[in-house]
Scaffold this motif. Structure first.
Motif, mmCIF file in Angstrom:
data_model
loop_
_atom_site.group_PDB
_atom_site.id
_atom_site.type_symbol
_atom_site.label_atom_id
_atom_site.label_comp_id
_atom_site.label_asym_id
_atom_site.label_seq_id
_atom_site.Cartn_x
_atom_site.Cartn_y
_atom_site.Cartn_z
ATOM 1 N N SER A 7 -33.386 -31.947 12.036
ATOM 2 C CA SER A 7 -33.256 -31.429 10.678
ATOM 3 C C SER A 7 -31.920 -30.712 10.573
ATOM 4 O O SER A 7 -31.260 -30.438 11.582
ATOM 5 C CB SER A 7 -34.408 -30.478 10.332
ATOM 6 N N GLY A 8 -31.535 -30.417 9.337
ATOM 7 C CA GLY A 8 -30.326 -29.642 9.123
ATOM 8 C C GLY A 8 -29.118 -30.431 8.657
ATOM 9 O O GLY A 8 -28.061 -29.850 8.384
ATOM 10 N N GLY A 9 -29.261 -31.752 8.570
ATOM 11 C CA GLY A 9 -28.144 -32.543 8.093
ATOM 12 C C GLY A 9 -27.927 -32.355 6.604
ATOM 13 O O GLY A 9 -28.714 -31.710 5.919
ATOM 14 N N GLY A 10 -26.814 -32.922 6.119
ATOM 15 C CA GLY A 10 -26.531 -32.838 4.699
ATOM 16 C C GLY A 10 -25.093 -33.153 4.398
ATOM 17 O O GLY A 10 -24.358 -33.668 5.253
ATOM 18 N N LEU A 11 -24.695 -32.830 3.180
ATOM 19 C CA LEU A 11 -23.334 -33.053 2.708
ATOM 20 C C LEU A 11 -22.559 -31.740 2.805
ATOM 21 O O LEU A 11 -23.032 -30.703 2.314
ATOM 22 C CB LEU A 11 -23.356 -33.552 1.267
ATOM 23 N N GLY A 16 -16.139 -27.202 6.721
ATOM 24 C CA GLY A 16 -17.409 -26.488 6.634
ATOM 25 C C GLY A 16 -18.214 -26.545 7.916
ATOM 26 O O GLY A 16 -17.762 -27.094 8.939
ATOM 27 N N SER A 17 -19.417 -25.988 7.851
ATOM 28 C CA SER A 17 -20.293 -25.896 9.028
ATOM 29 C C SER A 17 -21.698 -26.368 8.687
ATOM 30 O O SER A 17 -22.143 -26.271 7.540
ATOM 31 C CB SER A 17 -20.370 -24.448 9.522
ATOM 32 N N LEU A 18 -22.379 -26.865 9.712
ATOM 33 C CA LEU A 18 -23.792 -27.195 9.628
ATOM 34 C C LEU A 18 -24.435 -26.851 10.968
ATOM 35 O O LEU A 18 -23.770 -26.897 12.007
ATOM 36 C CB LEU A 18 -24.014 -28.677 9.349
ATOM 37 N N ARG A 19 -25.719 -26.555 10.916
ATOM 38 C CA ARG A 19 -26.471 -26.338 12.145
ATOM 39 C C ARG A 19 -27.636 -27.314 12.176
ATOM 40 O O ARG A 19 -28.521 -27.252 11.317
ATOM 41 C CB ARG A 19 -26.992 -24.913 12.233
ATOM 42 N N LEU A 20 -27.620 -28.202 13.147
ATOM 43 C CA LEU A 20 -28.714 -29.152 13.323
ATOM 44 C C LEU A 20 -29.753 -28.569 14.274
ATOM 45 O O LEU A 20 -29.409 -27.855 15.220
ATOM 46 C CB LEU A 20 -28.198 -30.470 13.883
ATOM 47 N N SER A 21 -31.004 -28.905 14.001
ATOM 48 C CA SER A 21 -32.105 -28.500 14.879
ATOM 49 C C SER A 21 -32.847 -29.730 15.360
ATOM 50 O O SER A 21 -32.885 -30.751 14.671
ATOM 51 C CB SER A 21 -33.086 -27.585 14.135
ATOM 52 N N ALA A 92 -21.853 -39.132 10.267
ATOM 53 C CA ALA A 92 -22.674 -40.014 11.095
ATOM 54 C C ALA A 92 -24.129 -39.587 10.974
ATOM 55 O O ALA A 92 -24.436 -38.528 10.421
ATOM 56 C CB ALA A 92 -22.244 -39.925 12.562
ATOM 57 N N VAL A 93 -25.001 -40.419 11.509
ATOM 58 C CA VAL A 93 -26.381 -40.015 11.743
ATOM 59 C C VAL A 93 -26.427 -39.389 13.129
ATOM 60 O O VAL A 93 -25.942 -39.993 14.098
ATOM 61 C CB VAL A 93 -27.350 -41.198 11.648
ATOM 62 N N THR A 117 -30.694 -37.432 11.730
ATOM 63 C CA THR A 117 -30.432 -36.714 10.486
ATOM 64 C C THR A 117 -29.002 -37.021 10.058
ATOM 65 O O THR A 117 -28.089 -37.038 10.888
ATOM 66 C CB THR A 117 -30.660 -35.194 10.658
ATOM 67 N N GLN A 118 -28.811 -37.278 8.780
ATOM 68 C CA GLN A 118 -27.515 -37.715 8.259
ATOM 69 C C GLN A 118 -26.608 -36.517 8.008
ATOM 70 O O GLN A 118 -27.009 -35.538 7.368
ATOM 71 C CB GLN A 118 -27.704 -38.484 6.959
#
Length: 123
Positions: A7-11, A16-21, A92-93, A117-118
């Motif tokens: 989870s945690g993917g997105g645009l 920027g930053s993202l945190r995947l779990s 990427a996925v 997650t994309q």
């Protein structure tokens, strides 16, 4: 039944930053090596990062070194990928994987896999 769920993917915009779990169930997560892979459209799946059960061993792909951080909370049966300074080429996925063998998790050979997650990095 073993399950890994990302989870945690997105645009996100470049920079920027993202945190995947990656939430694990049906296995003792703390006894498995854990990793992240990604697959961009039209490309092969590629290794991103991996961590041993105690995080004594950690490895990153050269393309993400200094920008991504892999971590894990064995008590919560969850692994993470903090992604900073994102670039369009990070689109990427993203898949998480777990395997008892360190070499296998690095190679992405066998073991357990999530559905992905994309992540899209675009302005």
């Amino acid at each position: 039944q073993v399950q890994l769920k990302e989870s945690g993917g997105g645009l996100v915009q470049p920079g920027g930053s993202l945190r995947l779990s990656c939430a694990a169930s049906g296995l003792v997560f703390g006894t498995y090596n854990f990793g992240w892979f990604r697959q961009a459209p039209g490309k092969e799946r590629e290794f991103v990062a991996a961590a041993s059960p105690s995080t004594y061993m950690i490895k990153y792909a050269d393309s993400v070194k200094g920008r991504f951080t892999i971590s894990r909370d064995n008590g919560r049966e969850t692994g993470y990928l903090q992604m900073n300074s994102l670039k369009p080429e990070d689109t990427a996925v993203y898949f998480c994987t777990a395997h008892p063998s360190w070499s296998n998790v690095i190679e992405g050979s066998g073991g357990y896999w999530g559905q992905g997650t994309q992540v899209i990095v675009s302005s």
